[in-house]
Write a protein that holds these residues in place. Structure first.
Motif, mmCIF file in Angstrom:
data_model
loop_
_atom_site.group_PDB
_atom_site.id
_atom_site.type_symbol
_atom_site.label_atom_id
_atom_site.label_comp_id
_atom_site.label_asym_id
_atom_site.label_seq_id
_atom_site.Cartn_x
_atom_site.Cartn_y
_atom_site.Cartn_z
ATOM 1 N N VAL A 207 0.858 -1.189 0.000
ATOM 2 C CA VAL A 207 0.000 0.000 0.000
ATOM 3 C C VAL A 207 0.894 1.238 0.000
ATOM 4 N N TYR A 208 0.537 2.202 -0.852
ATOM 5 C CA TYR A 208 1.321 3.428 -1.035
ATOM 6 C C TYR A 208 0.466 4.645 -0.683
ATOM 7 N N ALA A 209 0.991 5.496 0.177
ATOM 8 C CA ALA A 209 0.360 6.789 0.470
ATOM 9 C C ALA A 209 0.951 7.809 -0.502
ATOM 10 N N LEU A 210 0.083 8.483 -1.243
ATOM 11 C CA LEU A 210 0.529 9.379 -2.319
ATOM 12 C C LEU A 210 0.128 10.817 -2.052
ATOM 13 N N ASP A 211 0.881 11.728 -2.654
ATOM 14 C CA ASP A 211 0.590 13.154 -2.475
ATOM 15 C C ASP A 211 -0.349 13.701 -3.550
ATOM 16 N N THR A 212 -0.962 12.812 -4.326
ATOM 17 C CA THR A 212 -1.841 13.240 -5.416
ATOM 18 C C THR A 212 -2.791 12.109 -5.778
ATOM 19 N N THR A 213 -3.750 12.378 -6.645
ATOM 20 C CA THR A 213 -4.495 11.306 -7.296
ATOM 21 C C THR A 213 -3.829 11.060 -8.646
ATOM 22 N N LEU A 214 -4.096 9.904 -9.224
ATOM 23 C CA LEU A 214 -3.397 9.494 -10.443
ATOM 24 C C LEU A 214 -4.336 9.513 -11.647
ATOM 25 N N ASP A 215 -3.775 9.824 -12.796
ATOM 26 C CA ASP A 215 -4.550 9.871 -14.044
ATOM 27 C C ASP A 215 -4.651 8.455 -14.619
ATOM 28 N N LEU A 216 -5.480 7.632 -13.973
ATOM 29 C CA LEU A 216 -5.668 6.244 -14.380
ATOM 30 C C LEU A 216 -7.163 5.945 -14.472
ATOM 31 N N LYS A 217 -7.504 5.023 -15.350
ATOM 32 C CA LYS A 217 -8.893 4.603 -15.495
ATOM 33 C C LYS A 217 -8.996 3.111 -15.199
ATOM 34 N N ASN A 218 -10.201 2.624 -14.918
ATOM 35 C CA ASN A 218 -10.402 1.199 -14.686
ATOM 36 C C ASN A 218 -9.788 0.383 -15.817
ATOM 37 N N GLY A 219 -9.117 -0.705 -15.446
ATOM 38 C CA GLY A 219 -8.476 -1.543 -16.447
ATOM 39 C C GLY A 219 -7.020 -1.200 -16.700
ATOM 40 N N PHE A 220 -6.432 -0.311 -15.877
ATOM 41 C CA PHE A 220 -5.028 0.052 -16.081
ATOM 42 C C PHE A 220 -4.121 -1.152 -15.808
ATOM 43 N N PHE A 221 -2.924 -1.109 -16.405
ATOM 44 C CA PHE A 221 -1.909 -2.137 -16.173
ATOM 45 C C PHE A 221 -1.041 -1.751 -14.977
#
Length: 196
Positions: free
Chosen positions: A156-170
């Motif tokens: 588990v990673y705590a991040l300083d942002t949200t990521l530009d990813l969509k369902n089904g990402f690799f």
């Protein structure tokens, strides 16, 4: 002499404050009520009773994220089985990837119902996993060790942002997107039996 004395007092005070704050700081930790004495409970894998149409276990583990850095904006996770390497003939088995989790707790089976975070594909999309569709693979795929009990790692990673990813990402897309944004990380481990 007086100035030197005051300067030394200031330095000592600063060191004392720094020592107190580092001692009082708590470390980021991940827990799961679904792991008891290091063992993942039956319902979260092949010994449970929740499966999709291809026999993939779907009942996801509950997870709790505690003491994350105050700058944390979101969490991402990867569940992998390195013990699958000999069985899969060359790679760790990925059971779940998820990102943009903006709460401190995931309830059990939330992979199937949640719409407030995104999920990537798991290893059931591979030829060894039956070439399941990306749509069916973009969920938690529970533990199913075929040969012996396996140890599963929940990163588990705590991040300083949200990521530009969509369902089904690799998974590689997740790690590229996280690069430079990880504030803290924690790995929780649990074993799961291959039979009763």
């Amino acid at each position: 002499m007086k100035k030197k004395y005051l300067f030394m007092l200031s330095i000592i005070s600063l060191l004392a404050i720094a020592g107190c704050s580092s001692k009082d700081e708590k470390t980021f930790v991940v827990t799961s009520s679904g792991i008891v004495d290091g063992v993942i409970q039956d319902q979260y894998g092949q010994l449970g009773d929740s499966f999709n149409e291809h026999g993939m276990p779907t009942y996801s583990l509950p997870l709790k994220f505690e003491n994350a850095p105050k700058e944390t904006v979101s969490y991402a996770l990867v569940i992998e089985d390195k013990d699958a390497f000999p069985v899969s003939k060359g790679f760790s088995w990925i059971h779940w990837t998820a990102a943009n989790i903006q709460k401190d707790e995931l309830k059990e089976n939330e992979s199937q119902s949640a719409t407030d975070f995104v999920q990537g594909v798991n290893s059931w999309m591979s030829p060894q996993g039956g070439s399941q569709s990306p749509e069916l693979s973009s969920f938690y795929g529970g533990m199913a060790p075929p040969d012996k009990p396996h140890t599963y790692e929940i990163h588990v990673y705590a991040l300083d942002t949200t990521l530009d990813l969509k369902n089904g990402f690799f998974m590689n897309e997740l790690y590229h997107a996280m690069d430079g944004h990880v504030l803290a990380e924690y790995t929780l481990k649990g074993t799961y039996p291959n039979k009763k």
